[in-house]
Structure formats: C-alpha cells, structure tokens
Design a protein around this motif. Sequence first.
Motif, PDB file in Angstrom:
ATOM      1  N   PRO A   8     -38.298  20.790 -28.190  1.00 19.88           N
ATOM      2  CA  PRO A   8     -39.434  21.658 -27.894  1.00 19.88           C
ATOM      3  C   PRO A   8     -38.914  23.082 -27.767  1.00 19.88           C
ATOM      4  O   PRO A   8     -37.711  23.314 -27.898  1.00 19.88           O
ATOM      5  CB  PRO A   8     -39.906  21.132 -26.530  1.00 19.88           C
ATOM      6  N   SER A   9     -39.780  24.032 -27.520  1.00 18.57           N
ATOM      7  CA  SER A   9     -39.332  25.405 -27.310  1.00 18.57           C
ATOM      8  C   SER A   9     -38.400  25.465 -26.097  1.00 18.57           C
ATOM      9  O   SER A   9     -38.589  24.742 -25.120  1.00 18.57           O
ATOM     10  CB  SER A   9     -40.541  26.313 -27.114  1.00 18.57           C
ATOM     11  N   ALA A  10     -37.387  26.356 -26.174  1.00 19.86           N
ATOM     12  CA  ALA A  10     -36.317  26.364 -25.160  1.00 19.86           C
ATOM     13  C   ALA A  10     -36.624  27.273 -23.973  1.00 19.86           C
ATOM     14  O   ALA A  10     -35.731  27.940 -23.451  1.00 19.86           O
ATOM     15  CB  ALA A  10     -34.997  26.763 -25.815  1.00 19.86           C
ATOM     16  N   ASN A  11     -37.882  27.300 -23.542  1.00 18.39           N
ATOM     17  CA  ASN A  11     -38.273  28.032 -22.332  1.00 18.39           C
ATOM     18  C   ASN A  11     -38.425  27.038 -21.183  1.00 18.39           C
ATOM     19  O   ASN A  11     -38.597  25.835 -21.413  1.00 18.39           O
ATOM     20  CB  ASN A  11     -39.613  28.742 -22.571  1.00 18.39           C
ATOM     21  N   ALA A  12     -38.409  27.556 -19.948  1.00 18.73           N
ATOM     22  CA  ALA A  12     -38.837  26.718 -18.829  1.00 18.73           C
ATOM     23  C   ALA A  12     -40.341  26.534 -18.985  1.00 18.73           C
ATOM     24  O   ALA A  12     -41.032  27.447 -19.437  1.00 18.73           O
ATOM     25  CB  ALA A  12     -38.511  27.413 -17.518  1.00 18.73           C
ATOM     26  N   ALA A  62     -34.706  19.560 -17.817  1.00 21.88           N
ATOM     27  CA  ALA A  62     -34.226  20.949 -17.859  1.00 21.88           C
ATOM     28  C   ALA A  62     -35.384  21.940 -17.919  1.00 21.88           C
ATOM     29  O   ALA A  62     -35.335  23.012 -17.320  1.00 21.88           O
ATOM     30  CB  ALA A  62     -33.307  21.144 -19.070  1.00 21.88           C
ATOM     31  N   LYS A  63     -36.448  21.587 -18.644  1.00 22.41           N
ATOM     32  CA  LYS A  63     -37.577  22.509 -18.815  1.00 22.41           C
ATOM     33  C   LYS A  63     -38.595  22.409 -17.680  1.00 22.41           C
ATOM     34  O   LYS A  63     -39.438  23.292 -17.523  1.00 22.41           O
ATOM     35  CB  LYS A  63     -38.333  22.163 -20.117  1.00 22.41           C
ATOM     36  N   GLY A  64     -38.556  21.286 -16.946  1.00 22.83           N
ATOM     37  CA  GLY A  64     -39.646  21.020 -16.009  1.00 22.83           C
ATOM     38  C   GLY A  64     -40.911  20.692 -16.777  1.00 22.83           C
ATOM     39  O   GLY A  64     -42.018  21.065 -16.395  1.00 22.83           O
ATOM     40  N   ARG A  65     -40.752  19.976 -17.894  1.00 25.98           N
ATOM     41  CA  ARG A  65     -41.885  19.674 -18.779  1.00 25.98           C
ATOM     42  C   ARG A  65     -42.521  18.351 -18.375  1.00 25.98           C
ATOM     43  O   ARG A  65     -41.807  17.374 -18.103  1.00 25.98           O
ATOM     44  CB  ARG A  65     -41.350  19.570 -20.212  1.00 25.98           C
ATOM     45  N   PRO A  66     -43.863  18.283 -18.355  1.00 24.86           N
ATOM     46  CA  PRO A  66     -44.512  16.998 -18.046  1.00 24.86           C
ATOM     47  C   PRO A  66     -44.076  15.933 -19.054  1.00 24.86           C
ATOM     48  O   PRO A  66     -43.967  16.217 -20.250  1.00 24.86           O
ATOM     49  CB  PRO A  66     -46.009  17.305 -18.204  1.00 24.86           C
ATOM     50  N   ARG A  91     -52.301  24.906 -19.583  1.00 23.93           N
ATOM     51  CA  ARG A  91     -52.397  26.354 -19.699  1.00 23.93           C
ATOM     52  C   ARG A  91     -50.975  26.864 -19.816  1.00 23.93           C
ATOM     53  O   ARG A  91     -50.290  27.108 -18.835  1.00 23.93           O
ATOM     54  CB  ARG A  91     -53.112  26.957 -18.495  1.00 23.93           C
ATOM     55  N   HIS A  92     -50.516  26.904 -21.052  1.00 24.59           N
ATOM     56  CA  HIS A  92     -49.147  27.115 -21.443  1.00 24.59           C
ATOM     57  C   HIS A  92     -48.409  28.094 -20.575  1.00 24.59           C
ATOM     58  O   HIS A  92     -47.474  27.788 -19.900  1.00 24.59           O
ATOM     59  CB  HIS A  92     -49.174  27.680 -22.850  1.00 24.59           C
ATOM     60  N   TYR A  93     -48.883  29.313 -20.580  1.00 32.19           N
ATOM     61  CA  TYR A  93     -48.155  30.382 -19.929  1.00 32.19           C
ATOM     62  C   TYR A  93     -49.187  31.371 -19.450  1.00 32.19           C
ATOM     63  O   TYR A  93     -50.103  31.732 -20.171  1.00 32.19           O
ATOM     64  CB  TYR A  93     -47.212  31.048 -20.931  1.00 32.19           C
ATOM     65  N   PRO A 106     -43.183  32.080 -21.468  1.00 32.12           N
ATOM     66  CA  PRO A 106     -43.394  32.275 -22.903  1.00 32.12           C
ATOM     67  C   PRO A 106     -42.260  31.653 -23.717  1.00 32.12           C
ATOM     68  O   PRO A 106     -41.119  31.611 -23.250  1.00 32.12           O
ATOM     69  CB  PRO A 106     -43.375  33.797 -23.067  1.00 32.12           C
ATOM     70  N   SER A 107     -42.566  31.187 -24.922  1.00 28.21           N
ATOM     71  CA  SER A 107     -41.518  30.640 -25.794  1.00 28.21           C
ATOM     72  C   SER A 107     -40.471  31.716 -26.062  1.00 28.21           C
ATOM     73  O   SER A 107     -40.792  32.895 -26.192  1.00 28.21           O
ATOM     74  CB  SER A 107     -42.121  30.193 -27.125  1.00 28.21           C
ATOM     75  N   PRO A 108     -39.179  31.309 -26.154  1.00 27.22           N
ATOM     76  CA  PRO A 108     -38.111  32.285 -26.350  1.00 27.22           C
ATOM     77  C   PRO A 108     -37.945  32.687 -27.807  1.00 27.22           C
ATOM     78  O   PRO A 108     -37.875  31.831 -28.682  1.00 27.22           O
ATOM     79  CB  PRO A 108     -36.863  31.547 -25.869  1.00 27.22           C
TER      80      PRO A 108
HETATM   81 MG    MG Z   1     -43.385  25.018 -26.032  1.00 23.38          MG
END
Ligand code: MG
Length: 359
Positions: free
Chosen positions: A144-148, A57-61, A236-238, A152-154
């Motif tokens: 984890p944080s609920a951002n894509a 859902a997040k596209g997280r590695p 590089r987070h965001y 930025p974290s929501p």
């Molecule tokens: Mg996060």
Amino acid sequence: METKIYKLDHHAIDHEIIEKAAAALRKGELVAFPTETVYGLGADALCPAAANKIYAAKGRPSDNPLIVHIARWQDLLYIAKDVPEEAEKLAEAFWPGPLTMIVNKNEKVPYETTGGMDTVAVRMPSHPVALALLQESGCLIAAPSANASGRPSPTMAEHVAEDLNERIPIILDGGEVGIGIESTIVDLTEEVPMILRPGYITGEMLEDVIGEVQMDPGLIAEDSAVKPKAPGMKYRHYAPKADLKIVDGAKDAVISAINALTKAQQEQNKRVGVIGTDETAALYGGDLILSMGSREDEDEIARHMYRILREFDESGVDVIYSESFATPRIGQAIMNRLLKAAGHQVLMAQQNNGGSEIV
Ligand code: MG
Ligand code: AMP
C-alpha cells in the motif's frame, strides 16, 4: 528499529542496494520503495506474517486490502483463480503502469494480503527501482502507500521517513515520484468492469480498450449510506490539521472570494493558507500561499498535491482555502483526493457588482 535510507539513481541503479533490500523482503521484512504513482511499503505478498507487518507499521485497519505488485504477466496467472479477457487487453495497453486490476484470487494469496477478501488487487509498476526490486527478490510484493494511516500518500522518500522512521528497516530513495496520486483501480470481477478509484488512467482510456466501464456508485453518491466498494475508499483517508475548504467558480470570482474569506479569518486572528496556481498565487493575501503548479499542466498539479498538503500540516495554519482542480483528464482523480481531504466542503463563488459572494 533503525531505518536505513539508501539513495538510488534510476538511471544507474546500484545493484548492491537492491540486493540488500531484496534479501530483507525475502526474510519477511518491510521495504519502502518508489513507484511511479506514490511510494509503496512492500512485503512478501504470499507470506501472511510479512503482510501483517504492513498493517502494524502503518496503523492500517486489517480489513483494508493491499495491492500486489508484480513484474511479469505470469505472476498474475500464478495468483488469479481466473483471468478475465479484459485483464489481458488492459495489461497489454497499460502495464507496466498506474493501473490496478481486481480479479478473483486463488489459494496462494493469503487473506492477510487481501484483508479477508476473495479477490486480489494486482498492478505491474513501471518505476525502474520497483521493477528491479521485484525481479531481484523474486517476490510478489504487497504494497500500500508508504504513509502512516491517515496521512497524505508519500511522493518523496522524506515523507516516508517522516511517517515510518524507526518502524521499518529500509527506505529506497528514488527521488520525487512522477505521477503523485495513487493508481486507478478497476474491478474486473463485475459484469461491467467498475472503477473503484479514479487515477491517472481515466475511464475513457479504459473504455477505448475494453468497451463499457462503470464508476463505483459509492464514489459519486451524495448519500453516505452508499459505501464505496474498495474498502480503502470508505475511510476518510486524510484530513489536514487545518480546516480545508474548496472554493469553486469562475477564476476572478474565486480569487476575490478567497481574499474576502481570508480577510475575515485574519480579523479573528486566524492564520490562513491558500492553495492556488502559478497563475494566481501572487494575487492572494493569506499567511502561506502555495502553488500546485501551472493550471496548464495538470500532471504537475497531481504531482504536487500531497506534498503541499504535508507542507500545510507543518505550517500551523488554521484554515486553508483551495482553488478547485477539476482539470480535463486527471481532474477527476485529483478532485477525488482533494474533496476527501476537505470532507467535501465546497463553497461556490459568484461575481457580483461589488466583488464576489459565496452562493
Ligand atoms: Mg494509501
Ligand atoms: P493503497 O495501496 O494505500 O493505495 O490502498 C490500496 C487500495 O486498494 C485501497 O483503497 C484498497 O481498499 C483497494 N483494494 C485492494 N484490494 C482490493 C480488493 N480486493 N477489492 C477492492 N479494493 C481493493
């Protein structure tokens, strides 16, 4: 998939809504919920298929591990291979609250949840909605944080909806969060406990409870070959859509330097954003000027940062100049996020006789 958003008042939590969300979690579905730090995207931490849905859902590695949220101390004993004595002292002092501890995991925790690691990150949140969801579901919740990934974290349910609408079934809307930056992470599997991510709970606060604590060298190293130990900190987070630069120095020098930089950009038909404070916002000449809050109130600055970065992404500015926020207590945590967003571009402003210059 349709995303349902349920509003909850934390003073009078509607139990029917919590039951619905808890049932979804138990079925292996995802639920976004507020915590005191940022919104989390939750799944049953002990179910590999559920944890995998978070990454999708997040596209997280998939090598970036999740934090396991618990409501009771026994839940840590249930999933840890061994519990260092520092864990007990820190839990006593800071749980429920914005501190994540890393311990060795046992076989109950799937590698999907830990991104393949033999350690697990654990936190007991203090937000009443998060605690109600943990208690009602009976699950340990990986979140984890609920951002894509890459956003930025929501800090508000609206941010979660912006990023994950139609990708998750349920968002619990508990209003704006209180802290606004992610939890402090301390690794207790090291000889000397190590901070992997600075947060609201500072190194000094930890040292008061357990003695010496070290900072992950990967967080402070100029040399990019020294990788941070928390896998998530190496990405590089965001990065904002606009080119963000931090301008540091004495207050007056910063104001006149930002105004000079702004003018030069505007002469080239660029739209300029400025991140200031309540004390300085009226003194800037950019196209969009947003205040992080009063410089006297660093909690307010932390709480507003991610929302402001989202607002700039919406606004279509080309460049953003930001004041520096190395405030006394959580300044390190704020600057850790802001420096990453700026790709570490920092300009030093200095007063000279005619105005200011970048040195
Ligand atoms: Mg996060
Ligand atoms: P988020 O929940 O989005 O704030 O991301 C969780 C953060 O915790 C990421 O930076 C992860 O790399 C870090 N993390 C989670 N588990 C571990 C672990 N076992 N070892 C080191 N870092 C971890």
